[in-house]
Scaffold this active site. Structure first.
Site, short mmCIF file in Angstrom:
data_model
loop_
_atom_site.label_atom_id
_atom_site.label_comp_id
_atom_site.label_asym_id
_atom_site.label_seq_id
_atom_site.Cartn_x
_atom_site.Cartn_y
_atom_site.Cartn_z
CG ASN A 46 -0.31 -2.10 3.90
OD1 ASN A 46 -1.25 -1.15 3.62
ND2 ASN A 46 1.11 -1.49 3.48
CB THR A 63 5.51 -1.33 9.21
OG1 THR A 63 5.09 -1.03 7.86
CG2 THR A 63 6.37 -1.46 10.55
CG ASP A 88 -1.09 1.70 1.40
OD1 ASP A 88 -0.55 2.41 0.52
OD2 ASP A 88 -0.83 2.00 2.08
CE LYS A 125 1.41 -0.87 6.84
NZ LYS A 125 2.00 0.00 7.77
CG ASP A 182 4.57 -0.28 4.29
OD1 ASP A 182 5.40 -0.76 4.84
OD2 ASP A 182 3.25 0.42 3.76
#
Length: 400
Positions: free
Chosen positions: A161, A193, A174, A158, A156
């Site tokens: 994060n 995402t 995260d 991004k 994840d």
């Protein structure tokens, strides 16, 4: 109401006796920095040292959620703590300072990130210079390289994060979806995402006989991040999510002239190598660190100097003087007056970089999200399905 009063009046066992022997015995809880569906992030002060930290408090009780959801949150948090302890000490990964567990709540204490999310930093500037992007990507490549050496996939990555500790240092945070991968094992569950999902992740949801995905999904996400740094928009965004998924699976993106004309060919090459559909050909984080764009001018000069014989030093010195003069003139380029065709600006105002940056920054400040400007500028849906509430945008630490 004081923090102690709030703790005593909070539902779900917030003020239970076991808390007094754990987190609250060592820390003083302060203001809320951010919140999620089942978690809250607060600033806290360690009583012994007086140092400030951020604590993520996860509600694992069953008063407001099902047993299944509570169990999932518990397992994700415990897994995140285990992974962060395994990665402890790396400067590009958020540092875990402490952890406490009660029947109703889990308390994870992290280092503070006063500058907030990198997503918010990009919102303020629209795009980054290559020099700035290179410094940030170096830290991300090093962090992901270290993760993958330990067989850990984040899943994840991004901008939301990635947290900013100060003006130069950023950290990956995260790790709720992160997993430790045994050798040769591949995953098939959908995590992440939409705008960052790798083609192989999407294939797992569409075809039963899909092979699965591994560490390489993080490299794809880094490619999306690098592209966004320099362009100011996502490489695969489309209003219709089904069409966006199709663009991702085909690896169909473009370097639009307005944003990419001033970007070096080496940088575009690195973006293309990261956003490669064929997993076997996609560049790894370790290989990206050795890419010519990441090596930079300084390193290339050092290598060249080592190859130069002593008799060539005088000639090299003369060339260095010429280069210094050139860069001084280049640095003063923006101070020179530029002739702008007023009619051309009226027809296509966003073609001018400075006008575009000022206008988009103003729009974000007024509306709280990016205002749509055609196909490539739907910034309100850049990395999430909906704009985040204001209190979440202002969170300065890792938020669940």
């Amino acid at each position: 109401m004081t923090a102690d009063d709030e703790r005593e009046n909070s539902p779900g066992g917030y003020g239970t006796p076991e808390d007094d022997q754990g987190f609250y015995a060592s820390y003083e809880s302060k203001e809320i920095l951010g919140s999620g569906l089942a978690s809250t992030v607060r600033r806290c002060i360690e009583k012994g040292s007086g140092a400030s930290f951020a604590v993520k408090i996860v509600d694992v009780s069953t008063e407001k959620q099902s047993d299944k959801d509570a169990r999932r949150l518990y397992e994700e948090t415990i897994s995140e703590v285990k992974i962060l302890r395994q990665l402890a000490g790396h400067p590009s990964i958020i540092a875990i300072h402490d952890f406490f567990e009660t029947p109703s709540f889990l308390f994870t204490v992290f280092e503070m990130a006063p500058k907030g999310e990198l997503f918010d930093q990009l919102n303020a500037t629209v795009t980054l210079t290559e020099k700035k992007a290179k410094r940030l990507m170096k830290q991300l490549f090093e962090g992901v390289k270290y993760m993958h050496e330990n067989r850990i996939v984040h899943r994840d990555l991004k901008l939301e994060n990635i947290l900013c500790i100060d003006d130069e240092r950023i950290v990956i945070s995260d790790f709720g979806f992160a997993m430790i991968l045994p050798d040769e094992k591949l995953l098939k569950d959908l995590c992440g995402t939409p705008g960052y999902l790798a083609p192989e992740t999407l294939r797992c949801q569409m075809y039963e006989d899909a092979k699965g995905y591994g560490l390489e999904v993080d490299q794809w996400a880094l490619g999306v991040i690098l592209y966004t740094f320099l362009a100011g928009y996502a490489p695969f965004y489309h209003r219709r999510q089904l069409m966006m998924m199709r663009l991702i699976q085909e690896g169909r993106f473009e370097f639009r002239r307005e944003q990419w004309d001033s970007i070096t060919s080496e940088c575009k090459e690195l973006v293309s190598l990261l956003l490669t559909v064929d997993v076997a050909k996609r560049i790894t984080a370790a290989e990206a660190l050795r890419h010519p764009w990441m090596a930079g001018v300084g390193e290339a000069v050092v290598i060249e100097q080592r190859k130069t014989r002593k008799s060539d030093k005088r000639r090299l010195f003369r060339h260095a003087i010429i280069w210094v003069r050139f860069f001084i003139r280049l640095s003063n380029y923006r101070k020179f007056s530029q002739v702008i065709d007023r009619d051309a600006v009226k027809k296509r105002p966003f073609r001018d970089r400075e006008i575009r940056h000022e206008a988009e920054s103003a729009m974000f400040c007024v509306y709280g999200h990016w205002v749509n400007r055609g196909f490539h500028y739907s910034r309100d849906m850049l990395f999430a399905n909906a704009p985040r509430p204001k209190h979440k945008r202002e969170a300065t630490v890792q938020s669940g």
